[in-house]
Design a protein around this motif. Structure first.
Motif, PDB file in Angstrom:
ATOM      1  N   PHE A   1      -2.557  -1.126  -8.351  1.00  0.00           N
ATOM      2  CA  PHE A   1      -2.208  -2.499  -7.999  1.00  0.00           C
ATOM      3  C   PHE A   1      -0.852  -2.800  -8.630  1.00  0.00           C
ATOM      4  CE2 PHE A   1      -6.481  -2.613  -6.696  1.00  0.00           C
ATOM      5  CZ  PHE A   1      -6.629  -3.694  -5.830  1.00  0.00           C
ATOM      6  N   LEU A   2       0.026  -3.399  -7.830  1.00  0.00           N
ATOM      7  CA  LEU A   2       1.415  -3.561  -8.234  1.00  0.00           C
ATOM      8  C   LEU A   2       1.718  -4.998  -8.643  1.00  0.00           C
ATOM      9  CD1 LEU A   2       3.133  -1.453  -5.422  1.00  0.00           C
ATOM     10  CD2 LEU A   2       1.985  -0.680  -7.520  1.00  0.00           C
ATOM     11  N   PHE A   3       2.414  -5.126  -9.772  1.00  0.00           N
ATOM     12  CA  PHE A   3       2.771  -6.422 -10.318  1.00  0.00           C
ATOM     13  C   PHE A   3       4.267  -6.447 -10.620  1.00  0.00           C
ATOM     14  CE2 PHE A   3      -1.673  -5.603 -11.276  1.00  0.00           C
ATOM     15  CZ  PHE A   3      -2.260  -6.739 -10.741  1.00  0.00           C
ATOM     16  N   PRO A   4       4.870  -7.649 -10.707  1.00  0.00           N
ATOM     17  CA  PRO A   4       6.327  -7.731 -10.829  1.00  0.00           C
ATOM     18  C   PRO A   4       6.876  -7.443 -12.217  1.00  0.00           C
ATOM     19  CG  PRO A   4       5.374  -9.921 -10.696  1.00  0.00           C
ATOM     20  CD  PRO A   4       4.261  -8.963 -10.449  1.00  0.00           C
ATOM     21  N   THR A   5       6.082  -7.621 -13.269  1.00  0.00           N
ATOM     22  CA  THR A   5       6.592  -7.417 -14.627  1.00  0.00           C
ATOM     23  C   THR A   5       5.524  -6.795 -15.506  1.00  0.00           C
ATOM     24  OG1 THR A   5       5.866  -9.538 -15.578  1.00  0.00           O
ATOM     25  CG2 THR A   5       7.982  -9.535 -14.394  1.00  0.00           C
ATOM     26  N   ARG A   6       5.952  -6.291 -16.629  1.00  0.00           N
ATOM     27  CA  ARG A   6       5.029  -5.679 -17.592  1.00  0.00           C
ATOM     28  C   ARG A   6       4.075  -6.713 -18.189  1.00  0.00           C
ATOM     29  NH1 ARG A   6       7.809  -2.248 -20.288  1.00  0.00           N
ATOM     30  NH2 ARG A   6       6.396  -2.106 -22.062  1.00  0.00           N
TER      31      ARG A   6
ATOM     32  N   GLN B   1       0.824  -1.208   0.000  1.00  0.00           N
ATOM     33  CA  GLN B   1       0.000   0.000   0.000  1.00  0.00           C
ATOM     34  C   GLN B   1       0.861   1.263   0.000  1.00  0.00           C
ATOM     35  OE1 GLN B   1      -3.332   0.155   2.806  1.00  0.00           O
ATOM     36  NE2 GLN B   1      -3.199  -2.062   3.097  1.00  0.00           N
ATOM     37  N   ALA B   2       1.939   1.237   0.783  1.00  0.00           N
ATOM     38  CA  ALA B   2       2.794   2.418   0.898  1.00  0.00           C
ATOM     39  C   ALA B   2       3.475   2.746  -0.431  1.00  0.00           C
ATOM     40  CB  ALA B   2       3.842   2.200   1.987  1.00  0.00           C
ATOM     41  N   LEU B   3       3.984   1.714  -1.112  1.00  0.00           N
ATOM     42  CA  LEU B   3       4.628   1.949  -2.405  1.00  0.00           C
ATOM     43  C   LEU B   3       3.600   2.417  -3.430  1.00  0.00           C
ATOM     44  CD1 LEU B   3       6.925   1.900  -4.419  1.00  0.00           C
ATOM     45  CD2 LEU B   3       6.676  -0.594  -4.593  1.00  0.00           C
ATOM     46  N   ALA B   4       2.420   1.799  -3.440  1.00  0.00           N
ATOM     47  CA  ALA B   4       1.373   2.201  -4.381  1.00  0.00           C
ATOM     48  C   ALA B   4       0.994   3.667  -4.174  1.00  0.00           C
ATOM     49  CB  ALA B   4       0.147   1.303  -4.210  1.00  0.00           C
TER      50      ALA B   4
ATOM     51  N   GLY C   1       0.182 -10.666  -7.990  1.00  0.00           N
ATOM     52  CA  GLY C   1       0.651  -9.412  -7.422  1.00  0.00           C
ATOM     53  C   GLY C   1       2.035  -9.525  -6.813  1.00  0.00           C
ATOM     54  N   VAL C   2       2.651  -8.369  -6.556  1.00  0.00           N
ATOM     55  CA  VAL C   2       3.984  -8.376  -5.964  1.00  0.00           C
ATOM     56  C   VAL C   2       3.915  -8.871  -4.525  1.00  0.00           C
ATOM     57  CG1 VAL C   2       4.774  -6.462  -7.384  1.00  0.00           C
ATOM     58  CG2 VAL C   2       3.818  -5.986  -5.130  1.00  0.00           C
ATOM     59  N   SER C   3       4.992  -9.457  -4.055  1.00  0.00           N
ATOM     60  CA  SER C   3       5.076  -9.852  -2.650  1.00  0.00           C
ATOM     61  C   SER C   3       5.428  -8.643  -1.805  1.00  0.00           C
ATOM     62  CB  SER C   3       6.136 -10.945  -2.456  1.00  0.00           C
ATOM     63  OG  SER C   3       7.442 -10.404  -2.449  1.00  0.00           O
ATOM     64  N   SER C   4       5.150  -8.735  -0.523  1.00  0.00           N
ATOM     65  CA  SER C   4       5.432  -7.616   0.378  1.00  0.00           C
ATOM     66  C   SER C   4       6.927  -7.340   0.471  1.00  0.00           C
ATOM     67  CB  SER C   4       4.848  -7.899   1.764  1.00  0.00           C
ATOM     68  OG  SER C   4       5.314  -9.133   2.284  1.00  0.00           O
ATOM     69  N   ARG C   5       7.756  -8.377   0.395  1.00  0.00           N
ATOM     70  CA  ARG C   5       9.204  -8.154   0.447  1.00  0.00           C
ATOM     71  C   ARG C   5       9.699  -7.442  -0.815  1.00  0.00           C
ATOM     72  NH1 ARG C   5       8.895 -13.184   3.116  1.00  0.00           N
ATOM     73  NH2 ARG C   5       9.679 -13.082   5.259  1.00  0.00           N
ATOM     74  N   ARG C   6       9.174  -7.830  -1.965  1.00  0.00           N
ATOM     75  CA  ARG C   6       9.556  -7.117  -3.202  1.00  0.00           C
ATOM     76  C   ARG C   6       9.141  -5.653  -3.100  1.00  0.00           C
ATOM     77  NH1 ARG C   6      10.104  -7.815  -9.130  1.00  0.00           N
ATOM     78  NH2 ARG C   6       9.907 -10.067  -8.964  1.00  0.00           N
ATOM     79  N   ALA C   7       7.908  -5.412  -2.644  1.00  0.00           N
ATOM     80  CA  ALA C   7       7.418  -4.039  -2.538  1.00  0.00           C
ATOM     81  C   ALA C   7       8.273  -3.225  -1.581  1.00  0.00           C
ATOM     82  CB  ALA C   7       5.960  -4.044  -2.078  1.00  0.00           C
ATOM     83  N   GLU C   8       8.626  -3.806  -0.450  1.00  0.00           N
ATOM     84  CA  GLU C   8       9.433  -3.108   0.541  1.00  0.00           C
ATOM     85  C   GLU C   8      10.796  -2.731  -0.039  1.00  0.00           C
ATOM     86  OE1 GLU C   8       9.693  -4.154   5.089  1.00  0.00           O
ATOM     87  OE2 GLU C   8      11.210  -5.304   4.003  1.00  0.00           O
ATOM     88  N   PHE C   9      11.416  -3.685  -0.728  1.00  0.00           N
ATOM     89  CA  PHE C   9      12.735  -3.438  -1.313  1.00  0.00           C
ATOM     90  C   PHE C   9      12.655  -2.382  -2.415  1.00  0.00           C
ATOM     91  CE2 PHE C   9      16.288  -4.253  -4.147  1.00  0.00           C
ATOM     92  CZ  PHE C   9      17.345  -4.392  -3.263  1.00  0.00           C
TER      93      PHE C   9
END
Length: 603
Positions: free
Chosen positions: A74-79, A56-59, A148-156
């Motif tokens: 909504f965040l995803f890892p790739t295009r 949520q914070a990154l979004a 969707g992205v994982s929380s660790r990916r989003a945090e990093f």
């Protein structure tokens, strides 16, 4: 472990916990009703249903920089994943939402010298942004697919974003898709994507360029971001997980960057002599493994309806219904259901695949895999079995399947702090070559390296944990079966389909750690749940006992529909952990006393 406050993470003080405490029956209903006293107290939630605070914070920051006010992202890892989301949304969202839909691709700023040390991690984020009215449609895709992205990916990635290292991809670069990134080249084994290509030996351990690059990356991560992530072990960690899933990694040794002996795959508990590491695929969530198995079959075999056989975990049926031409649903997984399916096949109907769980959730029903395999061979459809609940330490279902999927989030990890999923292609299956061909172009490795490392560490003692959990579950089952308040206990050991379980049970295996119980009266179930001194929340397969009014959580908006298939709305599901057997049995005896007292007070 017991005694959690409402909304506290399970496990406690765990930033990336997979479960959340809902300690009373009323709290579960409050959660489903969206009541503030529950939702507002939640530190976290099950990751495909509750969007983690880090995500949520990154979004929020992405919207602030690239979006419009009152937008959602909504965040995803790739295009490619983001493009699938957009394709899902377009036919479902109103035109007013579609007019606001955009995708922002964030990639490393390669002009920044600091980015060099991060390239092997391939950090990227693709944000699908639209007006807030599109939230529910985007959330459907997020929840159903596990993409969707994982929380660790989003945090990093949020750290990179705030430090100016993650920028919007320039328009000229968006015209071509980047090549899949597989991490440090030194650890690129002949991945399943490349199984048919000639193998080029990896650089030797003495290669100065590789040594310096990996050392530089790890040092940069620790100094700049405080990460204990040695990227030199990510490749070996994936290899170890795959071999463990294949039943071929017999030792719990520490990871090494040295090559793994190839003969370690020659024998495995799956009983498939030609099974290779490249036949095991890893995904960021169990549902993502199911989603990609379905995608692979559609790509390999064409657009046909599937069969969902047995009462399903909620999103499996949604995937089959919403992605592709639809599904035929058999909710009982009974012989009469198979009779009806056989009549349809004899009448000329053809199907893509039959998806089933073994055992099912939450009734622990075991479909007749022998007969299903015979029908599949005769009428040309694939068999996909979800072994999450049974686990391969107890059962061997690959012999009857074209694809075996599992949620590694559950008992394989056990620690309830990381997500993951797997799919195995049976090398002896009819569709194996076509599936592998699709995978070469259609699968992306989106499993975030930090999540990989946690999963590998957690799963080292998987087999020994299963033995203890099996024993505890049987002991609890025996206590519950002997109580007059209880209408029915569901457990694979002695239900109507137990003979089907015995067919695939491995020597020395047990009956798993999941059981469900239904009381004669609702007030007994409520009193029991409120009194039971265990962790209480969503998920299963944890190293500690976890209790849940599962049907309320999974099917609150469709309780009458679920009841058609024998799924009682007041069913309580128990995922058994590693506690001392006598201690955990006493916990349930005490809860039964509380249930009895609640009834006595009303008489």
């Amino acid at each position: 472990m017991p005694g959690f406050n409402l909304g506290e993470s399970i496990p406690p003080h765990t930033e990336h916990a997979v479960s959340v405490s809902l300690p009373t029956w009323r709290a579960n209903i409050g959660y489903e009703e969206g009541e503030d006293w529950v939702i507002g107290s939640m530190a976290t939630g099950y990751p495909r249903f509750f969007i983690h605070r880090s995500i949520q914070a990154l979004a929020k920051d992405i919207i602030a920089k690239y979006g419009k006010e009152d937008s959602v992202a909504f965040l995803f890892p790739t295009r490619k994943v983001a493009a699938r989301c957009v394709s899902f949304v377009k036919p479902r969202a109103p035109s007013a939402v579609l007019a606001t839909l955009e995708v922002v691709h964030l990639v490393l700023d390669t002009a920044n010298p600091q980015s060099k040390a991060l390239r092997s991690l391939c950090p990227s984020i693709s944000a699908v942004i639209c007006c807030k009215e599109g939230f529910s449609c985007l959330k459907q895709y997020w929840q159903h697919t596990g993409d969707g992205v994982s929380s660790r990916r989003a945090e990093f990635c949020h750290s990179l974003f705030k430090n100016g290292l993650l920028l919007r991809e320039v328009e000229s670069e968006t015209l071509t898709s980047p090549k899949p990134c597989r991490g440090p080249r030194r650890y690129q084994r002949p991945a399943s994507l490349d199984a048919s290509k000639p193998t080029t030996p990896s650089p030797t351990a003495s290669s100065p360029e590789r040594e310096v690059g990996l050392e530089e990356t790890s040092r940069f991560l620790e100094e700049r971001f405080g990460r204990n992530l040695d990227v030199s072990f990510v490749g070996p960690a994936k290899s170890a997980i795959k071999r463990r899933i294949a039943g071929a990694l017999t030792s719990d040794r520490e990871l090494s960057v040295s090559p793994v002996p190839e003969n370690e795959m020659e024998s495995n508990t799956r009983g498939v002599v030609n099974l290779r590491e490249e036949d095991v695929y890893l995904f960021p969530a169990g549902m993502n493994a199911i989603f990609n198995a379905h995608r692979a079959l559609l790509g390999a075999r064409g657009s046909l309806k599937s069969v969902n056989f047995g009462f399903p975990y909620v999103d499996t049926l949604k995937i089959l219904e919403k992605f592709g031409p639809g599904a035929v649903f058999y909710g009982h997984a009974s012989e009469s259901d198979l009779d009806d399916l056989e009549r349809r096949l004899q009448g000329g109907e053809r199907f893509l695949a039959l998806f089933c769980e073994f055992p099912g959730n939450p009734l622990l029903t075991c479909p007749n895999l022998v007969r299903i395999r015979q029908l599949a061979d005769r009428y040309d459809f694939a068999v996909v079995v979800d072994e999450t609940i049974g686990t391969f330490a107890n059962i061997n279902v690959l012999q009857f399947s074209d694809i075996v999927v599992s949620s590694l989030t559950k008992i394989f990890s056990g620690d309830c702090n990381v997500m993951g999923g797997s799919a195995i292609f049976n090398p002896n299956g009819r569709y194996y070559s076509a599936l592998k061909e699709f995978a070469r172009a259609g699968f992306e490795d989106t499993y975030w390296p930090e999540d990989v490392m946690f999963m590998e560490r957690n799963s080292r003692d998987f087999a020994s944990r299963v033995d203890r959990i099996n024993a505890n579950a049987e002991a609890i089952c025996d206590v519950l079966r002997g109580n007059d308040m209880i209408k029915k206990v569901y457990y694979p050991r002695d239900n109507e389909s137990s003979a089907n379980y015995e067919v695939v049970k491995v020597p020395g295996g047990g009956y798993g750690g999941l059981l469900s119980v239904v009381f004669h009266r609702k007030e007994q179930a409520v009193a029991f749940y409120d009194a039971v001194d265990t962790a209480k929340g969503p998920s299963l397969g944890t190293n500690f006992t976890l209790t849940s009014p599962y049907v309320l959580l999974a099917h609150y908006q469709e309780l009458d529909w679920a009841a058609q298939f024998g799924v009682d709305p007041d069913l309580i599901r128990i995922s058994v952990g590693l506690e001392d057997t006598e201690d955990i049995v006493n916990v349930f005896k005490t809860a039964l006393k509380a249930a009895a007292e609640s009834t006595a007070h009303q008489q």
